[in-house]
Design a protein around this motif. Structure first.
Motif, mmCIF file in Angstrom:
data_model
loop_
_atom_site.group_PDB
_atom_site.id
_atom_site.type_symbol
_atom_site.label_atom_id
_atom_site.label_comp_id
_atom_site.label_asym_id
_atom_site.label_seq_id
_atom_site.Cartn_x
_atom_site.Cartn_y
_atom_site.Cartn_z
ATOM 1 N N ASN A 194 0.841 -1.200 0.000
ATOM 2 C CA ASN A 194 0.000 0.000 0.000
ATOM 3 C C ASN A 194 0.873 1.246 0.000
ATOM 4 O O ASN A 194 2.053 1.199 0.399
ATOM 5 C CB ASN A 194 -0.913 0.025 1.224
ATOM 6 C CG ASN A 194 -1.978 -1.059 1.166
ATOM 7 O OD1 ASN A 194 -2.488 -1.396 0.096
ATOM 8 N ND2 ASN A 194 -2.315 -1.613 2.325
ATOM 9 N N ASP A 236 -7.483 8.556 -7.706
ATOM 10 C CA ASP A 236 -8.336 7.657 -6.927
ATOM 11 C C ASP A 236 -7.919 7.667 -5.458
ATOM 12 O O ASP A 236 -6.887 8.238 -5.089
ATOM 13 C CB ASP A 236 -8.234 6.235 -7.483
ATOM 14 C CG ASP A 236 -6.812 5.705 -7.408
ATOM 15 O OD1 ASP A 236 -6.480 5.045 -6.406
ATOM 16 O OD2 ASP A 236 -6.012 5.963 -8.330
ATOM 17 N N THR A 238 -7.767 4.632 -3.772
ATOM 18 C CA THR A 238 -7.404 3.243 -3.479
ATOM 19 C C THR A 238 -6.079 3.218 -2.718
ATOM 20 O O THR A 238 -5.122 3.887 -3.128
ATOM 21 C CB THR A 238 -7.271 2.430 -4.785
ATOM 22 O OG1 THR A 238 -8.458 2.588 -5.550
ATOM 23 C CG2 THR A 238 -7.038 0.954 -4.489
ATOM 24 N N VAL A 243 -2.451 0.353 -9.143
ATOM 25 C CA VAL A 243 -3.869 0.106 -9.415
ATOM 26 C C VAL A 243 -4.093 -0.034 -10.917
ATOM 27 O O VAL A 243 -3.227 0.306 -11.738
ATOM 28 C CB VAL A 243 -4.755 1.252 -8.861
ATOM 29 C CG1 VAL A 243 -4.647 1.341 -7.360
ATOM 30 C CG2 VAL A 243 -4.393 2.589 -9.519
ATOM 31 N N THR A 244 -5.267 -0.530 -11.264
ATOM 32 C CA THR A 244 -5.629 -0.686 -12.674
ATOM 33 C C THR A 244 -5.750 0.677 -13.336
ATOM 34 O O THR A 244 -6.070 1.678 -12.687
ATOM 35 C CB THR A 244 -6.951 -1.452 -12.817
ATOM 36 O OG1 THR A 244 -7.965 -0.752 -12.078
ATOM 37 C CG2 THR A 244 -6.833 -2.868 -12.270
ATOM 38 N N PRO A 248 -12.899 1.025 -11.875
ATOM 39 C CA PRO A 248 -12.825 1.947 -10.714
ATOM 40 C C PRO A 248 -11.466 1.988 -10.043
ATOM 41 O O PRO A 248 -11.384 2.233 -8.840
ATOM 42 C CB PRO A 248 -13.873 1.348 -9.785
ATOM 43 C CG PRO A 248 -13.804 -0.128 -10.039
ATOM 44 C CD PRO A 248 -13.485 -0.274 -11.492
ATOM 45 N N HIS A 249 -10.380 1.727 -10.780
ATOM 46 C CA HIS A 249 -9.018 1.799 -10.242
ATOM 47 C C HIS A 249 -8.823 0.924 -9.005
ATOM 48 O O HIS A 249 -8.465 1.396 -7.925
ATOM 49 C CB HIS A 249 -8.638 3.240 -9.908
ATOM 50 C CG HIS A 249 -8.653 4.152 -11.088
ATOM 51 N ND1 HIS A 249 -7.929 3.912 -12.240
ATOM 52 C CD2 HIS A 249 -9.335 5.315 -11.308
ATOM 53 C CE1 HIS A 249 -8.145 4.882 -13.109
ATOM 54 N NE2 HIS A 249 -8.999 5.742 -12.569
ATOM 55 N N SER A 250 -9.050 -0.367 -9.163
ATOM 56 C CA SER A 250 -8.853 -1.314 -8.061
ATOM 57 C C SER A 250 -7.398 -1.758 -8.009
ATOM 58 O O SER A 250 -6.604 -1.445 -8.904
ATOM 59 C CB SER A 250 -9.774 -2.526 -8.230
ATOM 60 O OG SER A 250 -9.544 -3.138 -9.486
ATOM 61 N N ARG A 251 -7.037 -2.475 -6.963
ATOM 62 C CA ARG A 251 -5.663 -2.957 -6.784
ATOM 63 C C ARG A 251 -5.235 -3.801 -7.983
ATOM 64 O O ARG A 251 -5.978 -4.674 -8.444
ATOM 65 C CB ARG A 251 -5.573 -3.776 -5.508
ATOM 66 C CG ARG A 251 -4.156 -4.250 -5.157
ATOM 67 C CD ARG A 251 -4.180 -5.097 -3.889
ATOM 68 N NE ARG A 251 -4.592 -4.321 -2.739
ATOM 69 C CZ ARG A 251 -3.762 -3.628 -1.962
ATOM 70 N NH1 ARG A 251 -2.468 -3.639 -2.213
ATOM 71 N NH2 ARG A 251 -4.226 -2.949 -0.929
#
Length: 330
Positions: A194, A236, A238, A243-244, A248-251
């Motif tokens: 993270n 984002d 996140t 992120v993608t 929705p820009h996920s991990r």
């Protein structure tokens, strides 16, 4: 293990599947307190065809309490369930020939290293059963691991690494390359990082690797520069470091990280297969060639066995040729 203990282990295993965040040690203590004045007796059953799967659940519950990772438990479950479906007999009557026949069946189309992993799982399972006195003898005790040939792994040289960097088209690609190479992290460790894990003051972070072991790793000033550039483009919230690119820009998943590296490597057009673990290996090899101690590389990579580090960080053929010309040609 008496019936009360067996019930507690089974109960914790079943309850933990429904409530993973439960404090298992506290639950165990409460169950023992509740059963203090009681003796649980097993139900008598007439013809038991196979109790392997039943024992497997107790084994998994025990390993979960010991701190085994979800991935390890999943692999145990997969292999032992397969064994149970092929060997339909009471577990106390399983012999070495049953295990050998199972391994022979599983050998079809599989690598020797995969067979060793399967055997290791069965050895752990039957060793535990013997220790808990479920079986009189361990049928896997005499079985030996397959001796695997040692292969030198080819890393990227300095020129290839620079060309790989030049092949990056986006700041995320460059940040990903620099981060994996400079930290030497496994792809699963990169996936779990993270943003808040990064200490930009001393270019370090703590990661949790195999066996749930935490270690400190470091990233280079160049990696820091491109990570900060990449983070500046993010809009984002996140928490993940990578992120993608699409909403929705996920991990960014493990498979997606591998695809990103493969995509960059395809532009490089060299006769080598480039993947995240190769960057980890390259970090170790170039570090050793530059004079880093083997123990330092071992700590950075998170290896418990120095022999593993030695395989990753073998002397390059260029160094061997140079020293041969220098010392052996008369």
């Amino acid at each position: 293990m008496n019936c009360n203990e067996e019930f507690v282990v089974k109960a914790i295993g079943k309850i933990s599947l429904e409530y993973p965040q439960l404090n298992q040690l506290r639950l165990r203590d409460l169950l023992y307190e509740a059963l203090y004045n009681y003796d649980i007796l097993p139900q008598e059953k007439a013809l038991v065809a196979s109790d392997i799967e039943e024992r497997m659940y107790i084994f998994l519950a025990s390993k979960r309490i010991e701190g085994a990772s979800p991935k390890t438990l999943y692999n145990y479950s997969l292999i032992i369930s397969k064994f149970s479906s092929m060997v339909c007999k009471p577990i106390s009557t399983v012999n070495v020939m049953d295990v050998r026949m199972f391994l022979a069946t599983m050998a079809q189309g599989r690598k020797q290293s995969t067979l060793n992993a399967i055997l290791s799982c069965l050895k752990s399972f039957f060793g535990w059963l013997e220790g808990e006195e479920y079986i009189p003898r361990n049928p896997t005790k005499k079985l030996k691991q397959i001796k695997l040939p040692i292969r030198l792994r080819s890393s990227l040289n300095v020129e290839e690494l620079e060309r790989l960097r030049d092949c990056c088209k986006t700041v995320r690609e460059r940040a990903l390359i620099e981060f994996i190479f400079s930290t030497g992290c496994r792809v699963g460790e990169v996936y779990n990082v993270n943003i808040q894990d990064l200490n930009f003051n001393d270019n370090s972070l703590k990661v949790v690797g195999k066996g749930d072991k935490q270690r400190e790793v470091f990233f280079s000033p160049k990696a820091k520069l491109y990570i900060q550039k990449y983070l500046a483009t993010r809009t984002d919230s996140t928490p993940a470091l990578f992120v993608t690119s699409k909403l929705p820009h996920s991990r960014l998943g493990i498979r997606s990280i591998e695809r990103e590296i493969n995509k960059i490597a395809a532009r490089l057009q060299i006769d080598k297969s480039v993947y995240p673990h190769l960057l980890r290996h390259t970090m170790a090899t170039l570090g050793l060639a530059s004079g880093a101690k083997l123990t330092t590389i071992q700590k950075l990579l998170g290896h418990s066995d120095p022999a593993t580090t030695q395989i990753y960080a073998e002397a390059s053929m260029d160094d061997i040729k140079q020293e041969y010309k220098q010392y052996f040609i008369q």
